[in-house]
Design a protein around this motif. Structure first.
Motif, PDB file in Angstrom:
ATOM      1  N   LYS A   1     116.262  17.657  -9.606  1.00 10.29           N
ATOM      2  CA  LYS A   1     115.931  17.143  -8.269  1.00 10.29           C
ATOM      3  C   LYS A   1     116.043  18.233  -7.212  1.00 10.29           C
ATOM      4  O   LYS A   1     115.135  18.443  -6.402  1.00 10.29           O
ATOM      5  CB  LYS A   1     116.836  15.974  -7.910  1.00 10.29           C
ATOM      6  CG  LYS A   1     116.560  15.384  -6.524  1.00 10.29           C
ATOM      7  CD  LYS A   1     117.439  14.178  -6.250  1.00 10.29           C
ATOM      8  CE  LYS A   1     117.194  13.627  -4.849  1.00 10.29           C
ATOM      9  NZ  LYS A   1     115.826  13.136  -4.635  1.00 10.29           N
ATOM     10  N   VAL A   2     117.163  18.956  -7.240  1.00 10.62           N
ATOM     11  CA  VAL A   2     117.440  19.926  -6.182  1.00 10.62           C
ATOM     12  C   VAL A   2     116.463  21.096  -6.219  1.00 10.62           C
ATOM     13  O   VAL A   2     115.894  21.486  -5.197  1.00 10.62           O
ATOM     14  CB  VAL A   2     118.890  20.433  -6.285  1.00 10.62           C
ATOM     15  CG1 VAL A   2     119.118  21.617  -5.345  1.00 10.62           C
ATOM     16  CG2 VAL A   2     119.862  19.310  -5.943  1.00 10.62           C
ATOM     17  N   TYR A   3     116.226  21.655  -7.406  1.00 13.59           N
ATOM     18  CA  TYR A   3     115.424  22.869  -7.495  1.00 13.59           C
ATOM     19  C   TYR A   3     113.922  22.607  -7.575  1.00 13.59           C
ATOM     20  O   TYR A   3     113.121  23.487  -7.261  1.00 13.59           O
ATOM     21  CB  TYR A   3     115.862  23.708  -8.699  1.00 13.59           C
ATOM     22  CG  TYR A   3     117.118  24.497  -8.422  1.00 13.59           C
ATOM     23  CD1 TYR A   3     117.068  25.731  -7.787  1.00 13.59           C
ATOM     24  CD2 TYR A   3     118.369  23.997  -8.777  1.00 13.59           C
ATOM     25  CE1 TYR A   3     118.211  26.453  -7.511  1.00 13.59           C
ATOM     26  CE2 TYR A   3     119.528  24.711  -8.521  1.00 13.59           C
ATOM     27  CZ  TYR A   3     119.443  25.939  -7.883  1.00 13.59           C
ATOM     28  OH  TYR A   3     120.585  26.648  -7.612  1.00 13.59           O
ATOM     29  N   ASN A   4     113.527  21.434  -7.993  1.00 13.11           N
ATOM     30  CA  ASN A   4     112.091  21.171  -8.163  1.00 13.11           C
ATOM     31  C   ASN A   4     111.507  20.207  -7.134  1.00 13.11           C
ATOM     32  O   ASN A   4     110.318  20.278  -6.835  1.00 13.11           O
ATOM     33  CB  ASN A   4     111.815  20.620  -9.570  1.00 13.11           C
ATOM     34  CG  ASN A   4     112.111  21.644 -10.652  1.00 13.11           C
ATOM     35  OD1 ASN A   4     111.988  22.835 -10.434  1.00 13.11           O
ATOM     36  ND2 ASN A   4     112.506  21.184 -11.828  1.00 13.11           N
TER      37      ASN A   4
ATOM     38  N   PHE B   1     122.074  10.292  -3.442  1.00 16.93           N
ATOM     39  CA  PHE B   1     121.861  10.603  -4.859  1.00 16.93           C
ATOM     40  C   PHE B   1     121.989   9.363  -5.742  1.00 16.93           C
ATOM     41  O   PHE B   1     122.207   9.469  -6.943  1.00 16.93           O
ATOM     42  CB  PHE B   1     122.866  11.661  -5.327  1.00 16.93           C
ATOM     43  CG  PHE B   1     122.646  13.011  -4.727  1.00 16.93           C
ATOM     44  CD1 PHE B   1     121.398  13.608  -4.756  1.00 16.93           C
ATOM     45  CD2 PHE B   1     123.695  13.698  -4.135  1.00 16.93           C
ATOM     46  CE1 PHE B   1     121.188  14.858  -4.212  1.00 16.93           C
ATOM     47  CE2 PHE B   1     123.499  14.954  -3.579  1.00 16.93           C
ATOM     48  CZ  PHE B   1     122.239  15.540  -3.625  1.00 16.93           C
ATOM     49  N   SER B   2     121.857   8.195  -5.158  1.00 16.40           N
ATOM     50  CA  SER B   2     122.069   6.951  -5.907  1.00 16.40           C
ATOM     51  C   SER B   2     121.028   6.722  -6.995  1.00 16.40           C
ATOM     52  O   SER B   2     121.265   5.951  -7.933  1.00 16.40           O
ATOM     53  CB  SER B   2     122.074   5.749  -4.948  1.00 16.40           C
ATOM     54  OG  SER B   2     120.840   5.649  -4.259  1.00 16.40           O
ATOM     55  N   ASP B   3     119.866   7.381  -6.895  1.00 12.19           N
ATOM     56  CA  ASP B   3     118.820   7.180  -7.892  1.00 12.19           C
ATOM     57  C   ASP B   3     118.951   8.117  -9.090  1.00 12.19           C
ATOM     58  O   ASP B   3     118.139   8.066 -10.015  1.00 12.19           O
ATOM     59  CB  ASP B   3     117.439   7.354  -7.247  1.00 12.19           C
ATOM     60  CG  ASP B   3     117.244   8.738  -6.661  1.00 12.19           C
ATOM     61  OD1 ASP B   3     118.268   9.380  -6.324  1.00 12.19           O
ATOM     62  OD2 ASP B   3     116.089   9.179  -6.540  1.00 12.19           O
ATOM     63  N   LEU B   4     119.979   8.977  -9.096  1.00 12.30           N
ATOM     64  CA  LEU B   4     120.170   9.918 -10.198  1.00 12.30           C
ATOM     65  C   LEU B   4     121.084   9.357 -11.268  1.00 12.30           C
ATOM     66  O   LEU B   4     121.909   8.472 -11.004  1.00 12.30           O
ATOM     67  CB  LEU B   4     120.770  11.229  -9.670  1.00 12.30           C
ATOM     68  CG  LEU B   4     119.964  12.017  -8.648  1.00 12.30           C
ATOM     69  CD1 LEU B   4     120.680  13.312  -8.312  1.00 12.30           C
ATOM     70  CD2 LEU B   4     118.566  12.312  -9.149  1.00 12.30           C
ATOM     71  N   LYS B   5     120.955   9.886 -12.474  1.00 16.41           N
ATOM     72  CA  LYS B   5     121.866   9.518 -13.556  1.00 16.41           C
ATOM     73  C   LYS B   5     123.238  10.146 -13.331  1.00 16.41           C
ATOM     74  O   LYS B   5     124.249   9.631 -13.813  1.00 16.41           O
ATOM     75  CB  LYS B   5     121.290   9.980 -14.896  1.00 16.41           C
ATOM     76  CG  LYS B   5     119.993   9.293 -15.293  1.00 16.41           C
ATOM     77  CD  LYS B   5     119.468   9.834 -16.603  1.00 16.41           C
ATOM     78  CE  LYS B   5     118.140   9.176 -16.977  1.00 16.41           C
ATOM     79  NZ  LYS B   5     117.584   9.741 -18.233  1.00 16.41           N
TER      80      LYS B   5
END
Length: 355
Positions: A331-334, A273-277
């Motif tokens: 990210k998770v749902y889409n 998840f390093s690319d998430l805010k």
């Protein structure tokens, strides 16, 4: 769009091991199947409706996406049992189907790898993993973090393995060819007419709508299955329910990530998840043994490179360190969380609260 897929005959879902006459004599089938099985089925369905050519194959590769794989028994929705739900030895011996939650605790042994140190998921009793399904209501309770009585439906109630023995005949002599005896493990999807298990596939194809009803080829040997469009959603995918889960996570700053489908990660067994805010820390996990994922490349007409994937049902516990969770929800749902082949349905996940 959600489609119910109902096999009309026994089906074969390959395990990823090579199987051809004269090389390997046993074709081993697996259940549940990989989401790529349904990606391939709907890709072939599209090509049967629009024509098999390079232009349409390129269109499928660009626009077709499997967004989920679920199950239906009668009118009820089902998903795979998450791996932090287990069955006790006493309940198993009595034939009961009630599961219990693994508990989280600090590890007894500490190391100098503090950043990699995780909590343990354990049970004080002797327990086994569960191979089966839980219904929509039970999954909704589970995602809200409620540790109420949850029962599961074992696969053996609906899925039965049936072997087929075959041989190869010499064309000229009309006799059995030596070393070409084989056996295939087929899957029968119903014990009787009242106990029938259907697949539900959430599939999207930009710029094209599949017919409401039709027939597709499913699994090895291209067995026929009915396809019919569904208009309802399971509760755990409803927008209002997702907002409830979002509020629970905001309050506790902790969440579970449950793999609905297998996922392929660059780091091996855990998501990146390093690319998430949203900054998160993995604090515990219940992960199954890796599975082999293959497939057929329609464009290049050859087998795909075999990959190792984390199995469906694996669960990851996270703590939110910083940032909003909207990016995480998106990210998770889409988009799913698989680093590879996400368009084929790998990495489809749900989020749940830890309370």
């Amino acid at each position: 769009m959600l489609f119910k897929v109902s096999p009309l005959d026994n089906v074969y879902f390959g395990s990823g091991m090579p199987f051809s006459a004269g090389f390997e004599s046993i074709g081993k089938s697996i259940f549940p199947p990989s989401p790529s099985v349904f990606y391939g089925a709907f890709a072939t369905y599209y090509l049967s409706l629009n024509g098999m050519n390079s232009k349409n194959i390129a269109f499928v590769k660009e626009n077709l996406r499997v967004k989920g794989l679920y199950y239906k028994i009668g009118g009820a929705w089902y998903t795979l049992v998450p791996m932090d739900l287990v069955i006790g030895e006493d309940a198993k011996n009595k034939g009961e189907n009630e599961v219990e939650f693994l508990q989280m605790c600090k590890p007894i042994v500490k190391t100098d790898l503090e950043d990699e140190q995780m909590d343990l998921l354990y049970s004080v009793d002797k327990v086994d993993n569960v191979k089966g399904l839980i219904d929509d209501e039970a999954m909704s309770y589970y995602l809200k973090g409620k540790k109420e009585c949850i029962s599961f439906v074992p696969f053996k109630n609906f899925v039965k393995a049936e072997d087929k023995i075959g041989i190869k005949i010499e064309d000229r002599k009309c006799t059995v060819k030596e070393s070409y005896l084989y056996r295939i493990n087929y899957i029968r999807m119903a014990k009787d007419v009242k106990n029938f298990l259907d697949f539900v596939v959430d599939v999207e194809c930009r710029g094209f709508s599949f017919p409401d009803r039709g027939l597709i080829k499913l699994g090895g040997e291209c067995r026929v299955a009915n396809v019919s469009k569904l208009n309802e959603l399971p509760k755990f995918l409803d927008g209002t329910f997702v907002e409830e889960i979002k509020e629970i996570i905001k309050k506790t700053k902790m969440f579970k990530l449950i793999l609905i489908n297998p996922a392929i990660f660059k780091s091996g067994w855990k998501p990146d998840f390093s690319d998430l805010k949203t900054r998160v820390k993995l604090i515990a996990a219940a992960v199954g043994k890796p599975i082999r994922i293959g497939g057929w490349d329609l464009e290049n007409k050859k087998p795909k490179v075999m990959s190792k994937a984390v199995p469906a049902g694996s669960v990851y516990y996270y703590k939110i360190l910083d940032g909003p969770i909207d990016d995480l929800i998106e990210k998770v749902y889409n988009n799913g969380i698989s680093d590879s082949r996400s368009n084929e349905g790998f990495g489809v996940s749900l989020l749940g609260g830890i309370v």
